[in-house]
Write an enzyme that holds these catalytic residues in place. Structure first.
Site, PDB file in Angstrom:
ATOM      1  CG  ASP A   1      -1.967   1.016   1.266  1.00  0.00           C
ATOM      2  OD1 ASP A   1      -2.350   1.478   0.174  1.00  0.00           O
ATOM      3  OD2 ASP A   1      -2.435   1.357   2.368  1.00  0.00           O
TER       4      ASP A   1
ATOM      5  CG  HIS B   1      -6.285   4.862  -1.543  1.00  0.00           C
ATOM      6  ND1 HIS B   1      -5.160   4.388  -0.913  1.00  0.00           N
ATOM      7  CD2 HIS B   1      -6.221   4.407  -2.811  1.00  0.00           C
ATOM      8  CE1 HIS B   1      -4.446   3.682  -1.767  1.00  0.00           C
ATOM      9  NE2 HIS B   1      -5.065   3.670  -2.933  1.00  0.00           N
ATOM     10  N   GLY B   2      -9.110   5.572   1.593  1.00  0.00           N
ATOM     11  CA  GLY B   2      -9.826   6.275   2.666  1.00  0.00           C
ATOM     12  C   GLY B   2     -11.214   5.732   2.904  1.00  0.00           C
TER      13      GLY B   2
HETATM   14  P1  13P Z   1      -8.641   4.543   5.886  1.00  0.00           P
HETATM   15  O1  13P Z   1      -7.551   4.460   6.889  1.00  0.00           O
HETATM   16  O2  13P Z   1      -9.294   5.865   5.854  1.00  0.00           O
HETATM   17  O3  13P Z   1      -9.606   3.419   5.991  1.00  0.00           O
HETATM   18  O4  13P Z   1      -7.927   4.407   4.455  1.00  0.00           O
HETATM   19  C1  13P Z   1      -7.147   3.284   4.181  1.00  0.00           C
HETATM   20  C2  13P Z   1      -6.383   3.438   2.910  1.00  0.00           C
HETATM   21  O5  13P Z   1      -6.783   4.117   1.996  1.00  0.00           O
HETATM   22  C3  13P Z   1      -5.135   2.695   2.802  1.00  0.00           C
HETATM   23  O6  13P Z   1      -4.482   2.944   1.600  1.00  0.00           O
END
Ligand code: 13P
Length: 293
Positions: A84, A207-208
């Site tokens: 990641d 993401h996120g």
């Molecule tokens: P969150 O921590 O907001 O769930 O996002 C995870 C992410 O995008 C990892 O690349």
């Protein structure tokens, strides 16, 4: 055998669902993610950040843990092991370490440099059957201590990145890592729609994934998102469950649990169960349950 993420995401895009990407930090998280995917017959992407990779003892340790646990638990659903937000060196290291998928995040580099480095990673990764995710438009928020403002990617830049042979593309559409601020205005689904139209059906990545309202998640999937990254939600439930266990006195060495209270397997179990429940909730929302049946 662990697989590349390319095929599972192509299928997800065609089937209008998303595969969950869950970050791991240790053995318990790894086991929770793998066993839940198997129970729900869902494909899954298990991922490490550079920081988590370092914490776990290096990428070769992560690869060995995930591969051996996958085999030992006889996991039969498709599982990809993914890096990641890797920088260039981390992407090269994970290709060497036996990962089946890498994200090269060159979003903080000038676009030309991002393009050149992405091309090199794609060539090397594809020669080994490893899938590649690239990013345009930095995802905001804080991850591993690095904070970035959220950006909304330009569909033209996305088209350029998508043309480099990558397997899936992360494009910022107002999403940020971690908890969304109270005044967050939501995902730019209109821009996502433009990006989807400009990128030749490549699976898109959101993401996120923590804290986005369910209706926006569904709208994102409808507009081409086939992989959704979740990390903070698992961190929160793991911590909350562990703290609650301790607060209830169950790990109190002076109480009835004098010896048992120190049993690390008991201490970590509530957090493990909490991650399983969170992964299940997300897989149900993303529509991936049963897709590997
Ligand atoms: P969150 O921590 O907001 O769930 O996002 C995870 C992410 O995008 C990892 O690349």
């Amino acid at each position: 055998m662990l697989v590349s993420a390319a095929e599972m995401l192509k299928k997800a895009k065609a089937g209008h669902y998303a595969v969950g990407h869950f970050n791991t930090n240790n053995l318990e998280w790894t086991k929770a993610i793998l066993t839940t995917a198997e129970e729900l017959k869902s494909p899954v992407i298990i991922s490490v950040s550079m920081g988590a990779g370092k914490y776990m003892g290096g990428y070769t340790v992560v690869a060995a843990l995930v591969k051996s646990m996958h085999d030992s638990l006889k996991i039969s659903v498709p599982v990809a092991l993914h890096l990641d937000h890797g920088n260039y060196d981390a992407a090269l290291a994970c290709i060497d370490a036996g990962f089946t998928s890498v994200m090269f995040d060159g979003s903080s580099l000038p676009l030309e440099e991002n393009v050149e480095k992405t091309k090199t990673i794609v060539k090397l990764a594809h020669s080994k059957g490893i899938s590649v995710e690239a990013e345009v438009g930095a995802i905001g928020g804080t991850e591993d201590g690095i904070t970035a403002d959220g950006e909304v990617a330009d569909p033209k830049d996305c088209a350029l990145m998508a043309s480099l042979g990558i397997d899936f593309l992360a494009a910022g559409i107002g999403n940020i890592h971690g908890i969304y601020p109270a005044d967050w205005t939501g995902l730019h689904i209109d821009v996502l729609n433009d990006i989807n139209a400009a990128t030749n059906n490549i699976p898109l990545v959101l993401h996120g994934g923590t804290g986005i309202p369910d209706d926006q998640i569904r709208a994102a999937i409808k507009n081409g998102v086939s992989k959704i990254n979740v990390n903070t939600d698992c961190q929160l439930v793991f911590a909350e469950a562990t703290i609650a266990y301790c607060a209830a006195g169950k790990a109190d060495p002076s109480g009835d649990n004098k010896e048992k209270g120190y049993d690390p397997r008991k201490l970590l179990k509530p957090g493990y169960e909490a991650i399983k429940a969170k992964v299940k909730e997300k897989m149900e929302l993303f529509g991936s349950v049963g897709k590997a049946a």
